[in-house]
Design an enzyme around this catalytic site. Structure first.
Site: not given
Length: 758
Positions: A236-237, A267, A612, A49-50
């Site tokens: 973002d997020e 998330q 993770r 995503k970044t």
């Protein structure tokens, strides 16, 4: 780098001309090159995503769809903002500096300083931290006669902050939300608190967006200025935004509709601090004609790990839906292990890590992720016992404030000359001993070369302190003497329960409505659990002193130990997920407080934990665990049963199974059920009354006080006291003097506080 590239040139295969497009998969490319209209990028864990966000900013600039100063990009952490700035700068050069890019708070503060006068501030306003907020609210509470002992300032501040996060000024808070907070005075406190902030030319973090919402809705011309300037907005997020952030973004994007939100509804794990998962779920309804792009190709984890993550999260109903996949191989199956109890789980996990070390596994690539902070204690102690280097992301168990406070009580009981412990707890919880009273105690102790507790005992029988302070100090000393007596007969753990209850320390956190207070109470109960393994208080305190002094400097790397919440955004080659039991994970408290929504957030937390891991994942549960001071029989978490059998391998102790309906009692668990925990119902081990009195000074055979303890003053001497003035000594008893002061009358004082007058 040339930026004179037309939109027509920005097509797949043009990576040489626009290097940020090189290597993008089809979905990423679509997200980067869809520049007009509202866009929701559903970005699963590990899907890049970044890269999409930063490449999209470069694409806007590179195609001249927007100039840098027409772009707003916001995220949640300074770390994420720095990373985005660096990546964009690497793509488009110095032009990146002109993009309005930062955290919600930093961008809002920048905007607010331009228009501060419209909300009664100047552009140089101060942004105050939590300590200053509490101090300010206490002043307001005092002015309105709201008892801080009944209504914790931190809890009231939490209510005010929640309203600010929802975009609610005092006039917009409904009666239903007010309830009986602060005896119905909470709105009055909120108004007075805001007025006080303005008089100080200050704002708290919640004000930054709240004031902007007020300005934008009250001054359409200013809102129009930003709408005209900011043609493209990136977030973002987005799943972590609260209501206030949502409203702010809607206002800014209302004209151009070029809002790109990147996030993952699966998330969304911060509902307890105001995040509203509904913001991302209703994006397509909020923005007509919105396009949704799903990023589902994961570049982090193996096939087995992703299959388990997808199967688990599929049980949630409130989600937009996506399924992660990878071009990596399947890897090893997820290992599910069952143990008799938490201690065995910690030992086994530690042994597995040691085997990984022998295989040259990088310690920095190993993480142990727990649901609740109190769970770290068993692992910390085990790691320290075997010399395994580790780091706690957050605060180590024995370094947490509430644990240090509790240990200070126990240290002072065991060692009355422990001045550091006395200083830490004398006013925790608040006992009405102000700075002046404490200063007198400390000054006298230093002058008399005595421990603080001994000095306090002597001052209680003097007039050096005000009557209220003497009463409070006397009550504390009486409590301390009673606790010392109880220490002779009670076990270390029972003594700790008694002291924490009797001192009011547990009640202090029970009354505190801050979101972290339940976690602090759990940590205190875990501390008591740890003491069950020690016969004496002194033995436990020696153990703590040794383990907290342990340093591991002989090996490179450290195992990471943290909560699942703290792990979001991180990744490791090997991840251990212990404690997957019903009631612990999913958290019973979360389900009790939030019902089905709470369960779904807990499941999202499990999804975050699984994703993770890159290569190796271990999930474990225990049949028997000591929680809240009680041994409890446990059954595996429902989440374990939701994992697909084709992607897991089981390593279960005899008698354990996944999905069993009846709990299994292990060892002597049933003999411990019913042991007392914390709270008002805990039975006192003894009753006491009266106040402490100092023992009479020891005299020689002739009845005189030996010179070594004599005050040096004689009956009839003329003396001066800084507080009471001139007077005559009427009697002498050790270093205690009874003096008839000319104006203050007869007082008992300590000799070191007076001077002889020749």
């Amino acid at each position: 780098m040339s930026n004179d590239i037309s939109p027509e040139q920005a097509q797949p295969g043009q990576g040489a001309m626009m290097p940020w497009l090189s290597g993008l998969n089809p979905e990423q490319h679509e997200a980067v090159t869809t520049l007009d209209g509202p866009l929701l990028v559903l970005s699963g864990a590990g899907t890049g995503k970044t890269r999409v966000l930063t490449a999209r900013i470069a694409q806007l600039i590179g195609t001249r769809t927007a100039m840098p100063w027409n772009i707003l990009a916001v995220t949640f952490t300074n770390k994420a903002a720095r990373e985005m700035k660096e990546r964009v700068a690497a793509m488009v050069g110095p032009m990146a500096e002109q993009v309005m890019l930062g955290t919600f708070h930093s961008v809002a503060a920048r905007m607010l300083r331009r228009h501060a006068e419209l909300v009664g501030l100047s552009s140089s306003f101060t942004i105050i931290d939590t300590d200053d907020q509490i101090r300010l609210l206490k002043q307001v509470m005092e002015a309105q006669s709201v008892d801080p002992k009944r209504w914790q300032p931190r809890a009231l501040l939490g209510a005010i902050s929640k309203w600010k996060d929802k975009g609610l000024t005092p006039d917009k808070v409904s009666d239903a939300e007010v309830g009986e907070l602060a005896d119905g005075k909470i709105l009055s406190l909120y108004k007075a608190y805001q007025a006080r902030l303005k008089s100080l030319n200050a704002a708290d973090f919640g004000d930054l967006l709240l004031h902007l919402l007020t300005i934008f809705t009250s001054h359409p011309d200013i809102l129009a200025e930003y709408q005209n300037r900011l043609s493209h907005i990136l977030v973002d997020e987005y799943q972590d935004t609260n209501v206030g952030q949502y409203l702010w973004l809607r206002l800014l994007a209302a004209k151009n509709k070029n809002l790109c939100c990147v996030g993952d509804d699966d998330q969304s794990i911060y509902g307890w601090r105001g995040a509203e998962v509904g913001n991302i779920l209703k994006f397509e309804k909020d923005y007509e004609g919105a396009k949704t792009v799903r990023l589902e190709e994961n570049y982090r984890s193996t096939g087995h790990i992703l299959a388990c993550a997808s199967a688990l999260i599929a049980h949630n109903e409130a989600r937009l839906g996506k399924e992660l996949y990878t071009s990596h191989d399947q890897g090893d199956e997820i290992q599910i292990s069952g143990y008799w109890d938490g201690n065995e789980e910690a030992r086994s996990l530690s042994s597995q890590i040691e085997y990984l070390i022998k295989d040259n596994h990088d310690l920095n690539e190993i993480a142990v992720l727990v649901r609740a902070g109190f769970q770290t204690r068993e692992f910390e102690e085990r790691f320290m016992a075997i010399g395994l280097p580790y780091r706690v992301v957050g605060t180590r168990f024995y370094e947490r404030a509430e644990i240090r406070d509790a240990l200070a009580y126990l240290r002072l009981i065991a060692q009355p000359s422990d001045d550091l412990a006395f200083e830490r707890i004398i006013n925790t919880p608040k006992r009405g001993l102000g700075p002046t009273s404490l200063k007198i105690i400390f000054a006298y102790a230093r002058a008399a070369d005595k421990p603080y507790l001994a000095a306090a005992k002597e001052l209680v029988d003097s007039d050096e302190l005000k009557p209220q302070a003497r009463r409070q100090l006397g009550a504390f000393i009486a409590s301390m003497e009673a606790w010392q007596n109880e220490a002779k007969t009670l076990s270390a753990s029972d003594l700790a329960r008694f002291v924490l209850d009797d001192s009011g320390y547990t009640a202090m956190w029970q009354a505190d409505k801050n979101p972290d207070s339940p976690g602090r109470l759990e940590n205190l109960k875990e501390l008591v659990n740890a003491m069950d393994d020690f016969e004496t208080l002194s033995g436990f305190l020696e153990h703590i002193a040794l383990v907290t002094d342990t340093e591991n400097n002989n090996q490179d790397g450290e195992v990471s130990l943290m909560t699942l919440h703290a792990a979001k955004g991180l990744e490791f080659e090997t991840v251990f997920l212990p404690g997957w039991e019903e009631g612990l994970f999913p958290s019973q408290r979360s389900m009790d407080e939030n019902g089905g929504a709470g369960l779904e957030e807990e499941r999202r937390l499990g999804y975050v934990g699984i994703t993770r891991a890159r290569k190796n994942l271990f999930i474990s549960f225990a049949a028997n665990r000591r929680i809240h001071g009680l041994w409890q029989a446990c059954i595996p978490s429902r989440f374990v049963g939701e994992l697909p059998k084709a992607h897991i391998k089981e390593d279960l102790a005899q008698g354990l199974s996944i999905g069993r309906s009846e709990p299994m009692m292990i060892g002597n668990a049933d003999s411990r059920v019913g042991q007392a925990g914390y709270g008002p119902g805990w039975q006192r081990a003894a009753n006491r009354g009266g106040q402490a009195t100092s023992p009479a000074p020891k005299r020689d055979v002739d009845g005189y006080v030996p010179s070594s303890t004599s005050s040096g003053f004689a009956k009839g001497e003329r003396v001066f006291h800084q507080k009471f003035g001139m007077g005559n000594v009427k009697s002498v008893e050790g270093d205690k003097l009874e003096i008839a002061f000319d104006r203050a009358g007869r007082k008992k004082v300590v000799a070191s506080f007076v001077e002889k007058m020749d």
